[in-house]
Design an enzyme around this catalytic site. Structure first.
Site: not given
Length: 398
Positions: A173, A167-170
């Site tokens: 991004g 979630l945080a990465d997406s």
């Protein structure tokens, strides 16, 4: 035909795992030429994430679509020199090494801007380039924990809950792709390439909401409420007679009135507390009992049909299979089949939004490590075959 509004833009993706690669996937979907730079031996760790079929990583096919593959060791002096030569031809470089790593290899912003003052450098890290935590290892899980997301997620009285996906990465991004475009717009005005400093934690902090503001002004810290909301009710997931689940939201007053009328309790609409979402949330037990018992007596198809008939807001809780089979998802092209050299037709998420004049597209799926190394080094940079073979023997390239 153009492949999208970013046709002609060159992007170097020197990032790994998820946030940076997703940013570059989005840019590539919109027509940018993206060169994926990976360690020549280990590759991007993303190749080992998620399920695979016959040894072929499936997530990789999507996250690295529209990217040419170059195996290159940036820590080797010859590899650093190749990156500088590529940077001289590029518009954007995305990287997510720990702060100070590129500088140690002679590839910091100063060196990159010396060969290309217009280069936009997007630096994605766990905690940013500065501050007490800058040198810490940073992963999406840590951002999900520190942003307030995990504290607010889970059942009341239960443990903090982490998502089962990146979630945080997406979120980061997607934010990074926006930051990249803002930096490119700034370059059009100033002629200089910006350095973007983006941490994993800040985008998800924004998504979690104004918790720090509420704490600052009221001294109140939010708590876990399961699937309920402090802003409105009924708002929850409900089990249907056939085992399917649906989610109901009543953010709008008229929707709340329609739902309670539908489930046979129009009398509560006249209660003074029903007039605001915040007050309804304080009566969530009562409202959930009304809605939940009505839904439990019907199949999911029956619930969906009745909610749609009265114009109330409801959605089925889907699995990946449900998404693939949903008529709206199919009709609007949210998922699309793309031909892959290893797997044949592969179903994956489509370009994230639609544009009329210059729509993006998926030109090809994620490629094998080093698939385009020779073409990039020989055809574009002019290295002779003997030099390329020597670099490959010494594992500077793949």
């Amino acid at each position: 035909m153009e492949d999208g509004p970013l046709t002609g833009l060159r992007v170097l993706d020197a990032s790994t795992i998820l946030a940076g690669p997703l940013c570059c996937q989005i840019l590539g979907d919109q027509g940018a030429e993206v060169i994926k730079i990976e360690h020549p031996v280990n590759g991007d760790g993303m190749r080992g994430h998620g399920p695979s079929k016959d040894g072929v990583p499936l997530w990789w096919k999507e996250i690295s679509r529209n990217k040419r593959a170059l195996g290159l060791s940036l820590s080797a002096p010859e590899g650093a020199d190749i990156l500088l030569r590529l940077a001289a031809t590029a518009d954007v470089l995305v990287e997510n090494f720990r702060p100070g790593t590129l500088e140690r290899w002679g590839l910091g912003p100063e060196a990159l801007h010396a060969v290309n003052p217009r280069l936009v450098i997007v630096r994605v890290t766990g905690f940013g380039q500065q501050g007490p935590y800058a040198a810490r290892a940073g992963f999406g899980t840590l951002a999900e924990a520190m942003s307030g997301f995990a504290h607010l997620t889970g059942e009341a009285g239960g443990p903090p809950t982490l998502p089962a996906f990146g979630l945080a990465d997406s979120i980061c991004g997607i934010a990074a792709s926006s930051a990249t475009m803002m930096a490119l717009w700034a370059r059009e005005r100033t002629g200089r390439g910006e350095v973007v400093d983006l941490s994993l934690i800040e985008p998800i902090m924004t998504a979690v909401g104004p918790g720090p503001t509420v704490y600052d002004q009221l001294g109140v810290v939010g708590e876990r409420q399961g699937n309920r909301s402090s802003n409105n009710a009924p708002r929850n997931t409900y089990l249907c007679k056939d085992g399917g689940w649906v989610a109901v939201s009543t953010s709008a007053q008229r929707i709340a009135e329609r739902v309670l009328t539908l489930v046979g309790h129009p009398e509560v609409i006249d209660e003074p507390w029903f007039a605001s979402g915040r007050e309804r949330a304080r009566h969530a037990d009562l409202l959930d009992s009304y809605v939940g018992s009505w839904i439990a007596e019907r199949t999911r198809a029956e619930v969906m049909a009745e909610f749609e008939r009265v114009g109330a807001a409801v959605a089925p809780v889907y699995t990946a299979r449900d998404l693939a089979e949903d008529p709206h998802v199919q009709a609007t092209g949210m998922l699309t089949h793309v031909e892959d050299d290893d797997l044949g037709p592969v179903l994956m998420h489509n370009v994230m939004w639609r544009m009329t004049g210059a729509p993006g597209r998926i030109r090809f799926t994620g490629r094998r490590l080093g698939a385009d190394t020779d073409a990039i080094l020989q055809d574009e940079l002019g290295l002779d075959a003997g030099t390329v073979e020597d670099l490959r023997t010494r594992r500077v390239i793949a």
